[in-house]
Design a protein around this motif. Sequence first.
Motif, short mmCIF file in Angstrom:
data_model
loop_
_atom_site.label_atom_id
_atom_site.label_comp_id
_atom_site.label_asym_id
_atom_site.label_seq_id
_atom_site.Cartn_x
_atom_site.Cartn_y
_atom_site.Cartn_z
N LYS A 62 0.70 -1.09 -0.01
CA LYS A 62 0.13 -0.05 0.02
C LYS A 62 0.90 1.31 -0.06
O LYS A 62 0.54 2.35 -0.70
CB LYS A 62 -0.98 -0.15 1.17
CG LYS A 62 -2.28 -0.55 1.08
CD LYS A 62 -3.19 -0.30 1.96
CE LYS A 62 -3.45 -1.48 3.11
NZ LYS A 62 -4.17 -1.27 4.02
N SER A 63 1.94 1.45 0.85
CA SER A 63 2.66 2.47 0.77
C SER A 63 3.28 2.85 -0.53
O SER A 63 3.43 3.86 -0.85
CB SER A 63 3.67 2.29 1.84
OG SER A 63 3.21 2.15 3.19
N TYR A 64 3.76 1.75 -1.22
CA TYR A 64 4.24 1.96 -2.43
C TYR A 64 3.58 2.61 -3.45
O TYR A 64 3.85 3.66 -4.11
CB TYR A 64 4.90 0.76 -2.82
CG TYR A 64 5.77 0.79 -4.39
CD1 TYR A 64 6.97 1.17 -4.25
CD2 TYR A 64 5.17 0.53 -5.41
CE1 TYR A 64 7.82 1.39 -5.50
CE2 TYR A 64 5.90 0.54 -6.65
CZ TYR A 64 7.19 0.97 -6.46
OH TYR A 64 7.96 1.05 -7.81
N ARG A 65 2.20 1.85 -3.65
CA ARG A 65 1.33 2.49 -4.52
C ARG A 65 0.67 3.75 -4.23
O ARG A 65 0.66 4.70 -4.99
CB ARG A 65 0.03 1.51 -4.65
CG ARG A 65 0.41 0.12 -5.29
CD ARG A 65 -0.60 -0.83 -5.44
NE ARG A 65 -1.53 -1.01 -4.52
CZ ARG A 65 -1.43 -2.05 -3.31
NH1 ARG A 65 -0.48 -2.71 -3.51
NH2 ARG A 65 -2.32 -2.04 -2.51
N ALA A 66 0.22 4.08 -2.98
CA ALA A 66 -0.26 5.19 -2.41
C ALA A 66 0.86 6.41 -2.55
O ALA A 66 0.38 7.52 -2.77
CB ALA A 66 -0.75 5.14 -1.10
N GLY A 67 2.19 6.07 -2.62
CA GLY A 67 2.97 7.04 -2.67
C GLY A 67 3.37 7.51 -4.03
O GLY A 67 4.39 8.21 -4.27
N GLY A 68 3.03 6.61 -4.94
CA GLY A 68 3.33 7.02 -6.23
C GLY A 68 5.10 6.68 -6.58
O GLY A 68 5.31 7.25 -7.51
N PHE A 69 5.51 5.43 -5.82
CA PHE A 69 6.85 5.37 -6.06
C PHE A 69 7.36 5.05 -7.27
O PHE A 69 8.52 5.12 -7.70
CB PHE A 69 7.42 4.62 -4.72
CG PHE A 69 7.35 5.38 -3.49
CD1 PHE A 69 8.48 6.21 -3.05
CD2 PHE A 69 6.31 5.19 -2.61
CE1 PHE A 69 8.69 6.85 -2.04
CE2 PHE A 69 6.27 5.89 -1.42
CZ PHE A 69 7.32 6.86 -0.98
N SER A 70 6.32 4.35 -7.98
CA SER A 70 7.04 3.73 -9.22
C SER A 70 7.39 5.05 -10.39
O SER A 70 8.27 5.26 -11.03
CB SER A 70 6.01 2.97 -9.98
OG SER A 70 4.67 3.93 -10.37
N GLN A 71 6.45 6.28 -10.18
CA GLN A 71 6.86 7.55 -10.80
C GLN A 71 7.93 8.18 -10.22
O GLN A 71 8.71 8.78 -10.78
CB GLN A 71 5.53 8.20 -11.02
CG GLN A 71 4.48 7.54 -11.81
CD GLN A 71 4.97 7.29 -13.28
OE1 GLN A 71 5.66 8.16 -13.88
NE2 GLN A 71 4.79 6.19 -14.00
N ARG A 72 7.79 8.22 -9.09
CA ARG A 72 8.92 8.93 -8.22
C ARG A 72 10.33 8.63 -8.24
O ARG A 72 11.14 9.12 -8.31
CB ARG A 72 8.57 9.20 -6.69
CG ARG A 72 7.35 9.98 -6.38
CD ARG A 72 6.68 9.71 -4.88
NE ARG A 72 7.94 10.19 -4.05
CZ ARG A 72 7.77 10.33 -2.74
NH1 ARG A 72 6.63 9.57 -2.17
NH2 ARG A 72 8.68 10.90 -1.93
N LYS A 73 10.49 7.31 -8.52
CA LYS A 73 11.77 6.53 -8.73
C LYS A 73 12.39 7.10 -10.10
O LYS A 73 13.62 7.13 -10.34
CB LYS A 73 11.69 5.08 -8.59
CG LYS A 73 11.73 4.60 -7.36
CD LYS A 73 11.48 3.09 -7.11
CE LYS A 73 11.31 2.01 -8.03
NZ LYS A 73 11.23 0.72 -7.79
N LYS A 74 11.54 7.16 -10.84
CA LYS A 74 12.12 7.68 -12.43
C LYS A 74 12.58 9.19 -12.13
O LYS A 74 13.28 9.63 -13.03
CB LYS A 74 10.84 7.78 -13.54
CG LYS A 74 10.31 6.46 -13.56
CD LYS A 74 9.11 6.22 -14.63
CE LYS A 74 8.41 4.82 -14.81
NZ LYS A 74 7.03 4.76 -15.55
N ALA A 75 12.11 9.95 -11.29
CA ALA A 75 12.32 11.23 -11.26
C ALA A 75 13.90 11.76 -10.10
O ALA A 75 14.05 12.72 -10.23
CB ALA A 75 11.10 12.25 -10.88
N GLU A 76 13.80 10.83 -9.28
CA GLU A 76 14.60 10.93 -8.37
C GLU A 76 15.89 10.14 -8.34
O GLU A 76 15.71 8.86 -8.87
CB GLU A 76 14.11 10.61 -6.84
CG GLU A 76 13.15 11.86 -6.71
CD GLU A 76 13.52 13.17 -6.33
OE1 GLU A 76 14.84 13.44 -6.05
OE2 GLU A 76 12.91 14.04 -6.43
N PRO A 77 17.27 10.27 -7.85
CA PRO A 77 18.39 9.66 -8.10
C PRO A 77 18.30 8.39 -6.93
O PRO A 77 17.61 8.80 -5.97
CB PRO A 77 19.54 10.42 -7.70
CG PRO A 77 18.86 11.49 -7.15
CD PRO A 77 17.52 11.76 -7.52
#
Length: 119
Positions: A62-77
């Motif tokens: 849930k934390s991964y999906r709710a935090g939008g981490f799949s997209q955030r990982k693309k934008a951050e080092p």
Amino acid sequence: MLTMYSYPLCGTCRKAKKWLDEHAVSYQEINIAKKPPDREQLKAIIEKSGLPVGKFFNTSGKSYRAGGFSQRKKAEPEDKWLDWLAEDGMLIKRPLVFDKNKATVGFNEQLFENEWGKV
């Protein structure tokens, strides 16, 4: 002795605990939600595992999906990814098992046999 970060309600963690118990492997268990590893400890565990930091995300949680981490990982080092993992233990794939020399993430019986069967 091994250290295992796990979550009590996680079925995969329960399987890992059962395997370790059945093979008489001693371990200290830490609730990953209540006391996640800090950034430096995570960095050391990841290095011991030989795996990329991306493998340590609980992508089905849930934390991964709710935090939008799949997209955030693309934008951050990747260096920023360690901060995220250290801030929320539920982002970390579990169980996380390690000793002074090596580490595993997740549970696979063959992996445990290879890595922890001769401890």
